[in-house]
Structures are given as structure tokens and as C-alpha cells.
Design an enzyme around this catalytic site. Sequence first.
Site, PDB file in Angstrom:
ATOM      1  N   ASP A  11     -29.654  38.240 -20.233  1.00  0.00           N
ATOM      2  CA  ASP A  11     -30.078  36.893 -20.658  1.00  0.00           C
ATOM      3  C   ASP A  11     -30.792  36.807 -22.013  1.00  0.00           C
ATOM      4  O   ASP A  11     -31.805  36.083 -22.123  1.00  0.00           O
ATOM      5  CB  ASP A  11     -30.985  36.260 -19.589  1.00  0.00           C
ATOM      6  N   ASP A  53     -27.641  33.267 -18.378  1.00  0.00           N
ATOM      7  CA  ASP A  53     -28.032  32.175 -17.508  1.00  0.00           C
ATOM      8  C   ASP A  53     -27.122  31.020 -17.951  1.00  0.00           C
ATOM      9  O   ASP A  53     -27.015  30.739 -19.158  1.00  0.00           O
ATOM     10  CB  ASP A  53     -29.514  31.864 -17.791  1.00  0.00           C
ATOM     11  N   HIS A  55     -26.321  27.313 -16.715  1.00  0.00           N
ATOM     12  CA  HIS A  55     -26.580  26.237 -15.758  1.00  0.00           C
ATOM     13  C   HIS A  55     -25.794  24.970 -16.041  1.00  0.00           C
ATOM     14  O   HIS A  55     -25.578  24.610 -17.201  1.00  0.00           O
ATOM     15  CB  HIS A  55     -28.073  25.878 -15.785  1.00  0.00           C
ATOM     16  N   HIS A  72     -32.767  24.482 -19.419  1.00  0.00           N
ATOM     17  CA  HIS A  72     -32.514  25.631 -20.306  1.00  0.00           C
ATOM     18  C   HIS A  72     -31.139  26.194 -20.019  1.00  0.00           C
ATOM     19  O   HIS A  72     -30.620  26.046 -18.909  1.00  0.00           O
ATOM     20  CB  HIS A  72     -33.582  26.721 -20.103  1.00  0.00           C
ATOM     21  N   LYS A  97     -24.381  33.552 -14.525  1.00  0.00           N
ATOM     22  CA  LYS A  97     -25.059  33.222 -13.266  1.00  0.00           C
ATOM     23  C   LYS A  97     -25.775  31.891 -13.389  1.00  0.00           C
ATOM     24  O   LYS A  97     -25.977  31.397 -14.507  1.00  0.00           O
ATOM     25  CB  LYS A  97     -26.063  34.321 -12.894  1.00  0.00           C
ATOM     26  N   CYS A 141     -35.416  37.560 -14.161  1.00  0.00           N
ATOM     27  CA  CYS A 141     -34.082  38.156 -14.018  1.00  0.00           C
ATOM     28  C   CYS A 141     -34.108  39.682 -14.029  1.00  0.00           C
ATOM     29  O   CYS A 141     -33.391  40.319 -13.265  1.00  0.00           O
ATOM     30  CB  CYS A 141     -33.145  37.612 -15.081  1.00  0.00           C
TER      31      CYS A 141
END
Length: 201
Positions: A11, A53, A55, A72, A97, A141
Site C-alpha cells: 500500500d 488499498d 476502495h 482514501h 484489496k 495492513c
Amino acid sequence: MSRKPALLVVDIQNDFCPGGSLAVRDGDAIVPRVNRTIGLFVRRGLPVLATRDWHPRVTRHFKEFGGAWPPHCVQGTKGARFHPDLRLPKDAIMMSKGMDPDQDSYSGFQAVNGRGRDLESVIRDLGIDEIFVCGLATDYCVRATALDAVRRGIRVCVLSDAIKGVDLKRGDSESAIQELREAGVPFVESRHLAASLPGHP
Ligand code: VGL
Ligand code: ZN
């Protein structure tokens, strides 16, 4: 027995770096060390994997929808891109993820590649027997990924000088490091890594 370690870069995205919406203090300071470590793995012919990451705009992970965090790493935004100085090789294995709008997922083991294959399957398919973890954030993470590796019986080692934490509460990163040590996770300084990887003369 032949060893096949891999590097897992966690990340290192704009939103987790200074100027980003969930900035980790000095998050970008690890980038040069991570780049040197990437170079080391590439020269030894060892795999490099990277998580991001990733989202949706609406997710229970975000404050606005009941979660803990400001928005974020929203898919397709600049904040979700890797830090511009991060030098991932062209054949780095990319894993995403955090796509499930109903779930917080911090562990890299919840990440999937472009074909929906999860990290553990990718690791086992490639015959990787140990992962070296670096990146952001120590207390989320990185912590969750390393603990998950232990649970799954995958050897894991954390690069002590190539991680940084959010520290939502003061001391969170220190506690995470302590917790990892208690779980049996070793730490190594990136400058000592070269000597412990296969292919060393
Ligand atoms: C993370 C906070 C929120 C992480 C992800 O990847 O460490 N931390 N979302
Ligand atoms: Zn997140």
C-alpha cells in the site's frame, strides 16, 4: 532445499503519504529503501508483489458510512495511485484489496490479482516459501498481513526500516511491532537483507 523468498510491498499509495487524505507521517520516507530492496529482489530473480488499498466510493470502511476512516484510495483516483517515486518492476504482481463495501480488509491476504486469485494462492502457485513485508501502514495492513501469514503457515519477515504507521492512537505502531514479535515474526533491517537472500555469493 531451495528457497524462494518474495518481496511484498504494501500500500505505498499517495493517500497514505504526506499530502494524501490518510497521510502516514513521513510515509514517503521509506520509498528510497523500498526501491533499493526491490532492486535487490529483481537482481536475484526473485518475485516482487505489491498490494494496493482499492476502495469503492461508498464503503462502510469510511467515516461517512459508519467506518473509521476519511475517504482514501478510492478506485481510479490520484490518491489510490502508487507513490510516483516507487519503482515497481514491470512484472510486479499487483494485488488489490478493500473492494467489498461491507467490510474493512486490512490484510494483504484479502487481496486478489486481476483474475480474482487471492494472495495465498498466488504465493503457493509461484512456490514462494517466505515473504518479506515492507510498506504502509505498520499498525494496519503490515500488521494484519504479517499475522495472517503466520496463521497460514507462510514464513514472514518484516523490514524494520521500511515500514511506517498511522498511529491513530499514540504508540499503535510500537504495539503492533510488539505483537508481531510475540507472534514470532522476525524483523530485519533492509541493509542486512542482501546477505540473507539466496543467490548471495
Ligand atoms: C490501511 C487504514 C485504512 C492500510 C487501509 O492498508 O494499512 N489503513 N485502510
Ligand atoms: Zn483503506
